[in-house]
Design a protein around this motif. Sequence first.
Motif, PDB file in Angstrom:
ATOM      1  N   SER A 123       0.830  -1.210   0.000  1.00  0.00           N
ATOM      2  CA  SER A 123       0.000   0.000   0.000  1.00  0.00           C
ATOM      3  C   SER A 123       0.867   1.263   0.000  1.00  0.00           C
ATOM      4  O   SER A 123       0.512   2.272  -0.616  1.00  0.00           O
ATOM      5  CB  SER A 123      -0.914   0.002   1.226  1.00  0.00           C
ATOM      6  N   SER A 172       1.988   1.784  -3.495  1.00  0.00           N
ATOM      7  CA  SER A 172       0.904   2.321  -4.311  1.00  0.00           C
ATOM      8  C   SER A 172       0.697   3.805  -4.041  1.00  0.00           C
ATOM      9  O   SER A 172       0.519   4.611  -4.961  1.00  0.00           O
ATOM     10  CB  SER A 172      -0.389   1.547  -4.022  1.00  0.00           C
ATOM     11  N   THR A 173       0.777   4.219  -2.763  1.00  0.00           N
ATOM     12  CA  THR A 173       0.622   5.644  -2.414  1.00  0.00           C
ATOM     13  C   THR A 173       1.760   6.464  -2.998  1.00  0.00           C
ATOM     14  O   THR A 173       1.564   7.583  -3.490  1.00  0.00           O
ATOM     15  CB  THR A 173       0.571   5.798  -0.887  1.00  0.00           C
ATOM     16  N   ILE A 203       3.463   5.868  -5.698  1.00  0.00           N
ATOM     17  CA  ILE A 203       3.320   6.018  -7.153  1.00  0.00           C
ATOM     18  C   ILE A 203       2.197   6.999  -7.490  1.00  0.00           C
ATOM     19  O   ILE A 203       2.320   7.823  -8.407  1.00  0.00           O
ATOM     20  CB  ILE A 203       3.049   4.639  -7.799  1.00  0.00           C
ATOM     21  N   SER A 204       1.113   6.944  -6.744  1.00  0.00           N
ATOM     22  CA  SER A 204      -0.055   7.759  -7.101  1.00  0.00           C
ATOM     23  C   SER A 204       0.022   9.179  -6.560  1.00  0.00           C
ATOM     24  O   SER A 204      -0.393  10.135  -7.225  1.00  0.00           O
ATOM     25  CB  SER A 204      -1.331   7.074  -6.598  1.00  0.00           C
ATOM     26  N   ARG A 205       0.567   9.385  -5.351  1.00  0.00           N
ATOM     27  CA  ARG A 205       0.500  10.697  -4.709  1.00  0.00           C
ATOM     28  C   ARG A 205       1.870  11.332  -4.455  1.00  0.00           C
ATOM     29  O   ARG A 205       1.951  12.490  -4.032  1.00  0.00           O
ATOM     30  CB  ARG A 205      -0.260  10.563  -3.384  1.00  0.00           C
TER      31      ARG A 205
END
Length: 588
Positions: free
Chosen positions: A38, A41-42, A44-46
């Motif tokens: 997680s 993922s954070t 990469i996205s934010r």
Amino acid sequence: MAALAAFGILAFTVVWAGGTFGAGLAGYGWDAPPFALSTASTLISRGPTALWPGAPAAVLYAGMFGMLALIAVPAALAVNFVLDRGKAPKGLAGKRELAAMCPAGIEARARELRPTLKGREELHPDETGNLLGDLDPKGPELRSSYEDVELDLMAPRAGKSTGIAVPRVLRAQGAVLLTSNKSDVYAVTRAQREKAGTVWTFDPQGIAHAPRAMWWNILGECHTIEGARRMAGHFVASVNDDTAKKDFWISAAQNTLTALFLAAARGRAPLTELLAWLADPADRTPIDLLREVGLVAMAEQLQGTVRGAVETRDGIYETARQTASCLLDPEILAWVTPDPELPEFRPHEHVLSTDTLYLLSKDGGGSAAGVIAGLADATMRAGVVAAERMGGRLDPPLTAVLDEAANVCRISDLPDLYSHFGSRGINVVTLLQSYRQGARVWGDVGMDALWSAATIKLLGAGLDDADFVQKISTLVGQHDVKTPSVSRSKDGTSRSYSYRQESVLPPDRIRALPKGTALLLATGVKPALIRLRPWYKEPGAAEISQAAKAETAAITARAAARLLPGQGLTLEKGNVVDLEGYRDAARA
């Protein structure tokens, strides 16, 4: 898939740890986000600021790159180390075996050999030993000590001049002696050696077209029977190879020349009178002079030769005339005849100075090789006498570079003197094109003795003698090669290993050594591959190159003025001002 997963985990670890360290070191807390999918993922996205709230992005990225460097640099060094070990030829010497020739070891040895270095904290590398080159593939630099004597075998244009002769002359700490049949080393080194001391150029045949600015008393070395015999031997050796040394006419001619040199030296007769005695065997003057100075046995021997059968006497004298024929050239004779208007070269003073002596002569018939060998021998023997007076060793040492020794400097007993020179602080470097070239001059036995006496041997590119290269391959030795074998059966697969012996350097690889590299054979050490260090790649090469170009232009101008007089050539401060007349005449 496994490799991609491992790379992803490694990249995430670097980012996670780097961001945490960056935020912590910048004062934004050491709270690390969870090490979980997680978090990735954070990220990469934010972006990283979402994982470390309050910390600027620049700080986080700096920490990440710092962590990457912290991991990548040791990894790169480790990979480089493994690759270097793979490149290093197996079975050859490395740093550990060559420790005595590395900077620390050679400096300790220099302090033992040179009393003038004791008490000094820092030494220039050139004060510690003679530069050989860099250990292949990545150093360190290797040097020979001041008690080593060297034999170098390399084909033409393999780096003898640029990688050995020129650096030795430029780096020499004491007096220098150089023999050559070309002007290249002279042109490169003369200007630099002028800064160290007086430059003496002995150029009787116009190799560098240097004006006669000195003279050497050749008869000054002939006041003893040993000196006269050695001088006669140099003239005989200059026109005969080893196969003729035991010839009756050669031996008789050497005995006759010995008596005549001795009579002229003891009787204070000029060299021109000696040539007259050679032309007229019936002249009793040398016999009378020998009797007057008490050398009755020598006089009787010469008289026996003169009174012998006419055919035998004429054959002996004709052979002697052939060996000394170079003295019939008035230009050569002028260099060894007293001239009150020019300074006299004195070998016993030269060896105690930082001066440089260039001995230049052509190959083949009519060359001044006998005179060159006589002066070189007189200088090195003067070094032996000076060393004995200094307690056994010259300090600083005398550097003698015998380039083209088989052509212009045939000292017949050089193999016997080699080890003695090393113990007296006389660093002799003999440069030959091949082993056979030396064997033609000193014979197989003499060349074997020279090979054995040389404590340092460098074998460069272009050695095409199959027998010799095979012997070198045998000397280098063999090493174990691990060979795997795989067997498969219904019970499974098994792997086994066997070992076989293989040459460290096969003959074809020795022959194909790249230009600028050499195989180092040092006494008591495994063979090693080194890279020569040509002068034009060293610090200060630009200044030396500029001086070399000016000297080469001066040589060209002197040659033109000598061979094509009246063509309007002038010189100013060693530089050519006008070469158009020479070029036009050359085209015509």
